[in-house]
Design a protein around this motif. Structure first.
Motif, PDB file in Angstrom:
ATOM      1  N   ALA A   1      25.714  37.980  37.145  1.00  0.00           N
ATOM      2  CA  ALA A   1      25.918  39.422  37.309  1.00  0.00           C
ATOM      3  C   ALA A   1      27.313  39.726  37.855  1.00  0.00           C
ATOM      4  O   ALA A   1      27.944  40.706  37.452  1.00  0.00           O
ATOM      5  N   LEU A   2      27.792  38.886  38.757  1.00  0.00           N
ATOM      6  CA  LEU A   2      29.132  39.058  39.311  1.00  0.00           C
ATOM      7  C   LEU A   2      30.187  38.915  38.210  1.00  0.00           C
ATOM      8  O   LEU A   2      31.093  39.742  38.077  1.00  0.00           O
ATOM      9  N   LEU A   3      30.046  37.872  37.393  1.00  0.00           N
ATOM     10  CA  LEU A   3      30.999  37.671  36.293  1.00  0.00           C
ATOM     11  C   LEU A   3      30.905  38.775  35.252  1.00  0.00           C
ATOM     12  O   LEU A   3      31.913  39.179  34.665  1.00  0.00           O
ATOM     13  N   GLU A   4      29.697  39.267  35.025  1.00  0.00           N
ATOM     14  CA  GLU A   4      29.504  40.358  34.074  1.00  0.00           C
ATOM     15  C   GLU A   4      30.242  41.615  34.536  1.00  0.00           C
ATOM     16  O   GLU A   4      30.859  42.313  33.748  1.00  0.00           O
ATOM     17  N   LYS A   5      30.192  41.893  35.822  1.00  0.00           N
ATOM     18  CA  LYS A   5      30.828  43.098  36.360  1.00  0.00           C
ATOM     19  C   LYS A   5      32.340  42.950  36.459  1.00  0.00           C
ATOM     20  O   LYS A   5      33.082  43.878  36.159  1.00  0.00           O
ATOM     21  N   PHE A   6      32.805  41.776  36.883  1.00  0.00           N
ATOM     22  CA  PHE A   6      34.220  41.625  37.197  1.00  0.00           C
ATOM     23  C   PHE A   6      35.013  40.809  36.200  1.00  0.00           C
ATOM     24  O   PHE A   6      36.230  40.807  36.271  1.00  0.00           O
ATOM     25  N   GLY A   7      34.354  40.088  35.305  1.00  0.00           N
ATOM     26  CA  GLY A   7      35.035  39.290  34.295  1.00  0.00           C
ATOM     27  C   GLY A   7      36.376  38.731  34.734  1.00  0.00           C
ATOM     28  O   GLY A   7      37.079  39.346  35.506  1.00  0.00           O
ATOM     29  N   ALA A   8      36.703  37.581  34.301  1.00  0.00           N
ATOM     30  CA  ALA A   8      37.981  36.975  34.671  1.00  0.00           C
ATOM     31  C   ALA A   8      38.173  35.685  33.902  1.00  0.00           C
ATOM     32  O   ALA A   8      37.217  35.073  33.445  1.00  0.00           O
ATOM     33  N   ASP A   9      39.427  35.291  33.755  1.00  0.00           N
ATOM     34  CA  ASP A   9      39.751  34.028  33.097  1.00  0.00           C
ATOM     35  C   ASP A   9      40.072  32.931  34.100  1.00  0.00           C
ATOM     36  O   ASP A   9      40.248  31.786  33.724  1.00  0.00           O
ATOM     37  N   SER A  10      40.174  33.307  35.374  1.00  0.00           N
ATOM     38  CA  SER A  10      40.467  32.317  36.403  1.00  0.00           C
ATOM     39  C   SER A  10      39.827  32.782  37.710  1.00  0.00           C
ATOM     40  O   SER A  10      39.476  33.953  37.864  1.00  0.00           O
ATOM     41  N   MET A  11      39.696  31.873  38.636  1.00  0.00           N
ATOM     42  CA  MET A  11      39.139  32.214  39.935  1.00  0.00           C
ATOM     43  C   MET A  11      40.047  33.202  40.663  1.00  0.00           C
ATOM     44  O   MET A  11      39.576  34.131  41.313  1.00  0.00           O
ATOM     45  N   ARG A  12      41.341  33.024  40.527  1.00  0.00           N
ATOM     46  CA  ARG A  12      42.297  33.944  41.173  1.00  0.00           C
ATOM     47  C   ARG A  12      42.094  35.369  40.659  1.00  0.00           C
ATOM     48  O   ARG A  12      42.067  36.317  41.445  1.00  0.00           O
ATOM     49  N   GLU A  13      41.919  35.521  39.360  1.00  0.00           N
ATOM     50  CA  GLU A  13      41.695  36.839  38.786  1.00  0.00           C
ATOM     51  C   GLU A  13      40.352  37.426  39.247  1.00  0.00           C
ATOM     52  O   GLU A  13      40.257  38.615  39.575  1.00  0.00           O
ATOM     53  N   LEU A  14      39.330  36.589  39.297  1.00  0.00           N
ATOM     54  CA  LEU A  14      38.018  37.039  39.750  1.00  0.00           C
ATOM     55  C   LEU A  14      38.091  37.530  41.203  1.00  0.00           C
ATOM     56  O   LEU A  14      37.595  38.611  41.529  1.00  0.00           O
ATOM     57  N   VAL A  15      38.728  36.761  42.066  1.00  0.00           N
ATOM     58  CA  VAL A  15      38.870  37.139  43.477  1.00  0.00           C
ATOM     59  C   VAL A  15      39.627  38.460  43.583  1.00  0.00           C
ATOM     60  O   VAL A  15      39.250  39.352  44.345  1.00  0.00           O
ATOM     61  N   ARG A  16      40.703  38.615  42.802  1.00  0.00           N
ATOM     62  CA  ARG A  16      41.482  39.867  42.823  1.00  0.00           C
ATOM     63  C   ARG A  16      40.606  41.050  42.419  1.00  0.00           C
ATOM     64  O   ARG A  16      40.618  42.102  43.055  1.00  0.00           O
ATOM     65  N   ASN A  17      39.820  40.871  41.351  1.00  0.00           N
ATOM     66  CA  ASN A  17      38.958  41.951  40.866  1.00  0.00           C
ATOM     67  C   ASN A  17      37.895  42.328  41.903  1.00  0.00           C
ATOM     68  O   ASN A  17      37.623  43.508  42.128  1.00  0.00           O
ATOM     69  N   VAL A  18      37.302  41.315  42.524  1.00  0.00           N
ATOM     70  CA  VAL A  18      36.280  41.571  43.545  1.00  0.00           C
ATOM     71  C   VAL A  18      36.901  42.255  44.762  1.00  0.00           C
ATOM     72  O   VAL A  18      36.347  43.226  45.288  1.00  0.00           O
ATOM     73  N   GLU A  19      38.053  41.772  45.219  1.00  0.00           N
ATOM     74  CA  GLU A  19      38.714  42.390  46.381  1.00  0.00           C
ATOM     75  C   GLU A  19      39.093  43.838  46.099  1.00  0.00           C
ATOM     76  O   GLU A  19      38.976  44.706  46.972  1.00  0.00           O
ATOM     77  N   GLY A  20      39.550  44.122  44.877  1.00  0.00           N
ATOM     78  CA  GLY A  20      39.879  45.502  44.496  1.00  0.00           C
ATOM     79  C   GLY A  20      38.649  46.399  44.540  1.00  0.00           C
ATOM     80  O   GLY A  20      38.710  47.531  45.035  1.00  0.00           O
ATOM     81  N   TYR A  21      37.536  45.897  44.073  1.00  0.00           N
ATOM     82  CA  TYR A  21      36.285  46.641  44.112  1.00  0.00           C
ATOM     83  C   TYR A  21      35.828  46.877  45.539  1.00  0.00           C
ATOM     84  O   TYR A  21      35.453  47.979  45.927  1.00  0.00           O
ATOM     85  N   ARG A  22      35.892  45.827  46.373  1.00  0.00           N
ATOM     86  CA  ARG A  22      35.495  45.965  47.779  1.00  0.00           C
ATOM     87  C   ARG A  22      36.350  46.999  48.502  1.00  0.00           C
ATOM     88  O   ARG A  22      35.858  47.759  49.328  1.00  0.00           O
ATOM     89  N   SER A  23      37.664  47.040  48.200  1.00  0.00           N
ATOM     90  CA  SER A  23      38.530  48.021  48.864  1.00  0.00           C
ATOM     91  C   SER A  23      38.145  49.440  48.438  1.00  0.00           C
ATOM     92  O   SER A  23      38.269  50.384  49.232  1.00  0.00           O
ATOM     93  N   GLN A  24      37.670  49.636  47.218  1.00  0.00           N
ATOM     94  CA  GLN A  24      37.211  50.949  46.779  1.00  0.00           C
ATOM     95  C   GLN A  24      35.958  51.364  47.537  1.00  0.00           C
ATOM     96  O   GLN A  24      35.769  52.551  47.818  1.00  0.00           O
ATOM     97  N   LEU A  25      35.100  50.405  47.862  1.00  0.00           N
ATOM     98  CA  LEU A  25      33.854  50.721  48.565  1.00  0.00           C
ATOM     99  C   LEU A  25      34.120  51.308  49.949  1.00  0.00           C
ATOM    100  O   LEU A  25      33.351  52.128  50.436  1.00  0.00           O
ATOM    101  N   THR A  26      35.192  50.884  50.587  1.00  0.00           N
ATOM    102  CA  THR A  26      35.500  51.371  51.927  1.00  0.00           C
ATOM    103  C   THR A  26      36.122  52.772  51.906  1.00  0.00           C
ATOM    104  O   THR A  26      36.264  53.388  52.940  1.00  0.00           O
ATOM    105  N   ASP A  27      36.483  53.250  50.724  1.00  0.00           N
ATOM    106  CA  ASP A  27      37.086  54.580  50.604  1.00  0.00           C
ATOM    107  C   ASP A  27      36.055  55.709  50.725  1.00  0.00           C
ATOM    108  O   ASP A  27      36.425  56.859  50.824  1.00  0.00           O
ATOM    109  N   TYR A  28      34.783  55.384  50.701  1.00  0.00           N
ATOM    110  CA  TYR A  28      33.757  56.429  50.689  1.00  0.00           C
ATOM    111  C   TYR A  28      33.198  56.695  52.046  1.00  0.00           C
ATOM    112  O   TYR A  28      32.941  55.956  52.853  1.00  0.00           O
TER     113      TYR A  28
END
Length: 190
Positions: free
Chosen positions: A163-190
């Motif tokens: 489910a994590l890969l489905e939501k954030f998709g990535a070709d590398s672990m670095r890209e996956l971590v970046r995508n997840v961190e970007g999403y987490r930072s959006q969560l704190t905006d609310y």
């Protein structure tokens, strides 16, 4: 539990039981409410039911929720002004609502039937002669619930990782971590 297993072993019988898997730190938003086959609670139930000898899965309050009024089952939403976050004081939904994680721990309980191979011969039928026959004893564990729980943990991890890969998709672990961190930072905006 050990005493019950010991007593059952001496009686030549087997035991089943219930194990619980709790996934902590699961972010909100994994899964889907749109498609029946992408709902995360359904995917978890399928994965856990696919383990040998499992006969039931409940998420959160599960079967108990069916015997309770809505006012006593649903998880209220609160806001913590100090930490600037929404939270729920209860987790009866087991971390999933509408097929999507809500940020609370994901809680799954799984019922395992007793092992079918008993030291006591079970009644059966000889397939050739159709005569009554006692099943042969080969070997039997008494209770495999503890071992099954490890498999259950692995299945929950596989489904959540998918489910994590489905939501954030990535070709590398670095890209996956970046995508997840970007999403987490959006969560704190609310």
């Amino acid at each position: 539990m050990k005493d019950a297993i010991r007593e059952t072993a001496h009686a030549g019988d087997t035991l089943g039981g219930i194990f619980e898997v709790v996934a902590l730190g699961v972010m909100p938003g994994l899964g889907s409410h749109v498609q029946w086959d992408r709902k995360l609670d359904g995917r978890l139930a399928q994965a856990l039911m696919s383990i040998q000898a499992m006969k039931g899965v409940e998420i959160g309050a599960g079967f108990g929720a069916a015997r309770t009024r809505g006012s006593e089952v649903h998880d209220p939403i609160h806001y913590d002004a100090v930490q600037h976050r929404f939270f729920r004081p209860t987790n009866r939904a087991g971390g999933l609502e509408g097929g999507i994680t809500n940020g609370e721990p994901v809680v799954c309980r799984v019922a395992m039937k007793p092992i079918a191979t008993l030291k006591k011969a079970l009644a059966s039928v000889d397939v050739r002669t159709k005569e009554a026959y006692e099943a042969a004893f080969e070997r039997s564990d008494v209770c495999a619930v503890a071992a099954a729980s490890v498999v259950g943990e692995a299945m929950v991890c596989i489904v959540l990782a998918d489910a994590l890969l489905e939501k954030f998709g990535a070709d590398s672990m670095r890209e996956l971590v970046r995508n997840v961190e970007g999403y987490r930072s959006q969560l704190t905006d609310y």
